[in-house]
Design a protein around this motif. Structure first.
Motif, PDB file in Angstrom:
ATOM      1  N   ALA A 196       0.980  -1.149  -0.028  1.00  0.00           N
ATOM      2  CA  ALA A 196       0.093  -0.001  -0.042  1.00  0.00           C
ATOM      3  C   ALA A 196       0.840   1.232   0.130  1.00  0.00           C
ATOM      4  CB  ALA A 196      -0.742   0.057   1.048  1.00  0.00           C
ATOM      5  N   LYS A 197       1.898   1.563   0.743  1.00  0.00           N
ATOM      6  CA  LYS A 197       2.471   2.513   0.806  1.00  0.00           C
ATOM      7  C   LYS A 197       3.389   2.559  -0.368  1.00  0.00           C
ATOM      8  CE  LYS A 197       4.029   2.871   5.618  1.00  0.00           C
ATOM      9  NZ  LYS A 197       5.434   2.722   6.877  1.00  0.00           N
ATOM     10  N   GLU A 198       3.897   1.616  -1.006  1.00  0.00           N
ATOM     11  CA  GLU A 198       4.850   1.761  -2.369  1.00  0.00           C
ATOM     12  C   GLU A 198       3.647   2.024  -3.390  1.00  0.00           C
ATOM     13  OE1 GLU A 198       7.373  -1.375  -3.115  1.00  0.00           O
ATOM     14  OE2 GLU A 198       8.771  -0.749  -1.102  1.00  0.00           O
ATOM     15  N   ARG A 199       2.574   1.651  -3.361  1.00  0.00           N
ATOM     16  CA  ARG A 199       1.473   1.844  -4.434  1.00  0.00           C
ATOM     17  C   ARG A 199       0.999   3.489  -4.407  1.00  0.00           C
ATOM     18  NH1 ARG A 199      -1.731  -3.977  -4.514  1.00  0.00           N
ATOM     19  NH2 ARG A 199       0.138  -5.110  -4.928  1.00  0.00           N
ATOM     20  N   PHE A 200       1.088   3.916  -3.286  1.00  0.00           N
ATOM     21  CA  PHE A 200       0.586   5.225  -3.169  1.00  0.00           C
ATOM     22  C   PHE A 200       1.878   6.155  -3.673  1.00  0.00           C
ATOM     23  CE2 PHE A 200      -0.022   9.161  -0.300  1.00  0.00           C
ATOM     24  CZ  PHE A 200      -1.215   9.357  -1.010  1.00  0.00           C
ATOM     25  N   ILE A 201       2.927   5.789  -3.311  1.00  0.00           N
ATOM     26  CA  ILE A 201       4.122   6.475  -3.785  1.00  0.00           C
ATOM     27  C   ILE A 201       4.208   6.487  -5.361  1.00  0.00           C
ATOM     28  CG2 ILE A 201       6.512   6.495  -4.080  1.00  0.00           C
ATOM     29  CD1 ILE A 201       6.747   5.278  -1.165  1.00  0.00           C
ATOM     30  N   GLY A 202       3.895   5.493  -5.864  1.00  0.00           N
ATOM     31  CA  GLY A 202       3.977   5.398  -7.374  1.00  0.00           C
ATOM     32  C   GLY A 202       2.612   6.362  -7.884  1.00  0.00           C
ATOM     33  N   TYR A 203       1.489   6.265  -7.334  1.00  0.00           N
ATOM     34  CA  TYR A 203       0.446   7.115  -7.462  1.00  0.00           C
ATOM     35  C   TYR A 203       0.949   8.582  -7.447  1.00  0.00           C
ATOM     36  CZ  TYR A 203      -4.039   9.461  -6.820  1.00  0.00           C
ATOM     37  OH  TYR A 203      -5.193  10.272  -6.437  1.00  0.00           O
TER      38      TYR A 203
END
Length: 340
Positions: A196-203
């Motif tokens: 979740a943290k990394e997907r939010f960073i990518g977004y």
């Protein structure tokens, strides 16, 4: 009554110790004597006890696999990859499903320790990380290697195989931007998990690189379950200024979105665009071609199992190994922008 080593010894006219050496292929036994024992085993249809053998050798041919959601196709593919490599190396698997519950996970770890398994592959739950890390560390001290399968942020002291969630989320969000979307919502998992943290960073990175402001009203969190995504999607559709597109952070969440769309008579992409993380094959089967970021889940399981086997073959090598696999983007049209 089941046949025992005593029966084999009596039938072949040798001692229990000799039968044990033949069964475990340990110690010297004359070939003539070995053939007598093997003949008795065959005639009596004897099947060695795996438990008894593990007690004598202090080792089983078994690997423990622990996943949080066995009904999620993401983990089904991982287990398939693990199983393929395990079969190639004559290893057995004990599988545990934790329902993302830390108590169930700790119970599974304790049971695996008692079973004298050779090693563990695990996607740990993100709750009570400190307690989990300490227990996993204890297993390592007992000589049971632990390999993470796309585990969470704070398990830096363990080897593992991971997906590049940042790149996946960036590519997915950018594909929406390239179609002309500027009002892009994200339905993400809880931020105390690594994916979740990394997907939010990518977004966020994709928005920033395209000079689109990050708007808090378009950011939503839930668990990686369709029920949560269903409720969130209902909320999104009631907004005064709703997004034109949604980046959905898991395949199970996609199901919740689609259920909400169906109930509200919303068409994709005519009314709203959508792209999800992880492929859901059932959607293609029924003709709902949803664009997705496809993590190499089968390879995730295969690489994780191979990493564990490398550790088992070189027990003195305690070096931390971490491998990251790149996802691919599959565009099926659900990301398209439709002029209103």
């Amino acid at each position: 009554m089941p046949i025992t080593i005593n029966d084999i010894a009596k039938e072949s006219g040798v001692s229990r110790a000799t039968v044990s050496r033949v069964l475990n292929d340990s110690g010297y036994v004359k070939d003539e004597t070995r053939q007598k024992v093997l003949k008795a085993i065959k005639e009596l249809n004897y099947t060695p006890s795996a438990i008894a053998r593990s007690l004598s050798t202090r080792k089983t041919n078994t690997i423990g696999v622990i996943v949080p959601e066995i009904n999620d196709p993401f983990f089904g593919e991982i287990i398939k990859g693990v199983s393929q490599v395990a079969d190639d190396h004559n290893l057995n698997i004990i599988l545990f499903n934790t329902d993302d519950n830390v108590e169930k996970e700790l119970k599974a770890l304790q049971l695996l320790k008692e079973q004298r398994i050779q090693g563990i592959l695990i996607t740990p739950t993100f709750s009570k990380e400190k307690e989990n890390r300490e227990y996993l560390g204890t297993l390592e001290k007992f000589g049971i290697p632990v390999i993470l399968i796309d585990g969470h942020v704070k398990y830096e002291n363990f080897s593992g195989v991971f997906i590049d969630h940042i790149k996946g989320a960036y590519d997915g969000t950018e594909s929406l931007i390239k179609e002309g979307h500027k009002k892009i919502a994200i339905i993400n998992g809880q931020m105390d998990s690594r994916p979740a943290k990394e997907r939010f960073i990518g977004y966020k990175k994709a928005l920033a690189m395209n000079n689109i402001p990050l708007e808090e009203r378009y950011i939503f969190y839930g668990e990686y379950k369709y029920e949560h995504a269903y409720e969130i999607t209902k909320e999104i559709l009631k907004m005064e200024d709703p997004p034109t597109a949604i980046f959905v952070s898991s395949n199970m969440m996609i199901l919740g979105c689609i259920k909400a769309f169906y109930e509200e008579k919303i068409n994709v992409p005519q009314d709203i665009a959508i792209i999800g993380f992880d492929k859901l094959e059932v959607l293609n089967i029924i003709g709902m071609n949803i664009s997705c970021i496809n993590g190499p889940t089968l390879e995730l399981g295969r690489k994780g199992m191979k990493m564990l086997i490398d550790r088992l073959n070189d027990e003195k090598n305690k070096e931390i190994r971490r491998m990251t696999l790149l996802p691919e983007i599959i565009l099926n049209g659900s990301e398209k922008y439709v002029e209103k």
